[in-house]
Design a protein around this motif. Structure first.
Motif, short mmCIF file in Angstrom:
data_model
loop_
_atom_site.label_atom_id
_atom_site.label_comp_id
_atom_site.label_asym_id
_atom_site.label_seq_id
_atom_site.Cartn_x
_atom_site.Cartn_y
_atom_site.Cartn_z
N GLY A 3 8.00 -46.67 32.53
CA GLY A 3 6.89 -46.73 33.48
C GLY A 3 6.79 -45.46 34.31
N GLU A 4 7.94 -44.93 34.72
CA GLU A 4 7.94 -43.70 35.51
C GLU A 4 7.41 -42.52 34.70
N GLU A 5 7.78 -42.47 33.42
CA GLU A 5 7.30 -41.38 32.56
C GLU A 5 5.79 -41.50 32.33
N ILE A 6 5.29 -42.72 32.18
CA ILE A 6 3.85 -42.92 32.02
C ILE A 6 3.13 -42.48 33.29
N ASP A 7 3.70 -42.79 34.46
CA ASP A 7 3.11 -42.34 35.73
C ASP A 7 3.10 -40.82 35.82
N ASN A 8 4.18 -40.17 35.34
CA ASN A 8 4.21 -38.70 35.31
C ASN A 8 3.06 -38.17 34.47
N MET A 9 2.88 -38.76 33.30
CA MET A 9 1.83 -38.31 32.39
C MET A 9 0.45 -38.51 33.03
N ARG A 10 0.24 -39.64 33.67
CA ARG A 10 -1.04 -39.89 34.34
C ARG A 10 -1.27 -38.88 35.47
N GLY A 11 -0.21 -38.53 36.18
CA GLY A 11 -0.32 -37.52 37.24
C GLY A 11 -0.76 -36.18 36.67
N TRP A 12 -0.20 -35.81 35.53
CA TRP A 12 -0.61 -34.56 34.88
C TRP A 12 -2.06 -34.66 34.42
N MET A 13 -2.45 -35.81 33.91
CA MET A 13 -3.84 -35.98 33.46
C MET A 13 -4.80 -35.84 34.64
N ASP A 14 -4.44 -36.42 35.78
CA ASP A 14 -5.28 -36.27 36.98
C ASP A 14 -5.37 -34.80 37.38
N HIS A 15 -4.23 -34.13 37.37
CA HIS A 15 -4.19 -32.70 37.73
C HIS A 15 -5.08 -31.89 36.79
N PHE A 16 -4.94 -32.09 35.51
CA PHE A 16 -5.73 -31.33 34.53
C PHE A 16 -7.22 -31.67 34.63
N SER A 17 -7.54 -32.94 34.85
CA SER A 17 -8.95 -33.34 34.95
C SER A 17 -9.62 -32.71 36.16
N ASN A 18 -8.88 -32.50 37.24
CA ASN A 18 -9.43 -31.89 38.44
C ASN A 18 -9.48 -30.37 38.38
N LYS A 19 -8.63 -29.78 37.55
CA LYS A 19 -8.51 -28.32 37.53
C LYS A 19 -9.17 -27.67 36.31
N TYR A 20 -9.18 -28.34 35.17
CA TYR A 20 -9.65 -27.74 33.94
C TYR A 20 -10.80 -28.56 33.33
N ILE A 21 -11.45 -27.97 32.35
CA ILE A 21 -12.58 -28.62 31.68
C ILE A 21 -12.07 -29.54 30.58
N VAL A 22 -12.57 -30.77 30.58
CA VAL A 22 -12.29 -31.70 29.47
C VAL A 22 -13.27 -31.31 28.37
N CYS A 23 -12.73 -30.93 27.21
CA CYS A 23 -13.61 -30.40 26.16
C CYS A 23 -13.53 -31.15 24.84
N GLY A 24 -12.78 -32.24 24.81
CA GLY A 24 -12.72 -32.98 23.56
C GLY A 24 -11.73 -34.12 23.59
N ARG A 25 -11.57 -34.69 22.41
CA ARG A 25 -10.56 -35.75 22.27
C ARG A 25 -9.73 -35.44 21.03
N LEU A 26 -8.50 -35.92 21.06
CA LEU A 26 -7.56 -35.67 19.96
C LEU A 26 -7.41 -36.94 19.14
N VAL A 27 -7.60 -36.82 17.83
CA VAL A 27 -7.46 -37.96 16.91
C VAL A 27 -6.48 -37.58 15.80
N GLU A 28 -6.15 -38.55 15.00
CA GLU A 28 -5.22 -38.33 13.88
C GLU A 28 -5.79 -37.31 12.89
N ASN A 29 -4.91 -36.63 12.17
CA ASN A 29 -5.33 -35.74 11.10
C ASN A 29 -6.06 -36.52 10.02
N ASP A 30 -6.95 -35.87 9.33
CA ASP A 30 -7.65 -36.53 8.23
C ASP A 30 -6.64 -36.91 7.15
N ALA A 31 -6.90 -38.00 6.48
CA ALA A 31 -5.99 -38.51 5.44
C ALA A 31 -6.34 -37.91 4.08
N THR A 32 -6.67 -36.64 4.04
CA THR A 32 -7.02 -36.04 2.75
C THR A 32 -5.85 -35.36 2.11
#
Length: 165
Positions: free
Chosen positions: A136-165
């Motif tokens: 839970g603490e590590e998830i909170d750390n990650m959320r804190g970083w996400m908040d920091h990045f969302s406030n400071k940098y541009i959200v420009c996409g989403r990350l998905v799995e590699n194509d199965a080709t």
């Protein structure tokens, strides 16, 4: 008391007064028409050019990896499926920066565990890290970083799995 224009001092004074009045009444007439050379090569606040537009798009670990800041390239990184353009933080995320190993990669586990080591990164040809073993603490750390990045940098996409080709 009379004003004698025959005296050089009075003539000079009259010319100066007329010059001042002319500058007040017609200010543009006395303004220089060109920029002096000393100002042409000095600093300007205007950017040399607009950075290329980066549209919101979907990335896979393989398509994200080229955005690592090498050769002046943009710097992107992902946290929990959200891709951020961190190019403005080139000193931190670019080549030689203390977080350079996250450039062009999924940084979720490293941000959660507050570890910036290479072993926190999932290889780009592997499935995305599910992060199921985080506390839970590590998830909170990650959320804190996400908040920091969302406030400071541009959200420009989403990350998905590699194509199965």
């Amino acid at each position: 008391m009379s004003f004698d224009l025959g005296l050089p001092v009075n003539t000079a004074l009259l010319l100066y007064v007329m010059y001042c009045i002319q500058r007040i009444v017609w200010p543009s007439a006395s303004a220089p028409k060109t920029v002096p050379n000393e100002f042409k090569s000095s600093y300007t606040w205007m950017p040399k050019g607009h950075p290329p537009t980066l549209l919101f798009k979907t990335y896979t670990p393989k398509t994200l990896s080229p955005f690592n800041g090498q050769n002046g390239q943009r710097i992107l990184l992902a946290i929990k499926g959200i891709v951020y353009d961190v190019t403005a933080g080139r000193n931190f995320y670019g080549p030689g920066g203390m977080y350079a190993n996250f450039a062009g990669r999924d940084a979720s586990r490293g941000m959660a565990k507050q570890s910036f080591e290479e072993d926190m990164l999932t290889p780009i040809d592997q499935p995305l890290d599910k992060l199921e073993d985080l506390t839970g603490e590590e998830i909170d750390n990650m959320r804190g970083w996400m908040d920091h990045f969302s406030n400071k940098y541009i959200v420009c996409g989403r990350l998905v799995e590699n194509d199965a080709t």
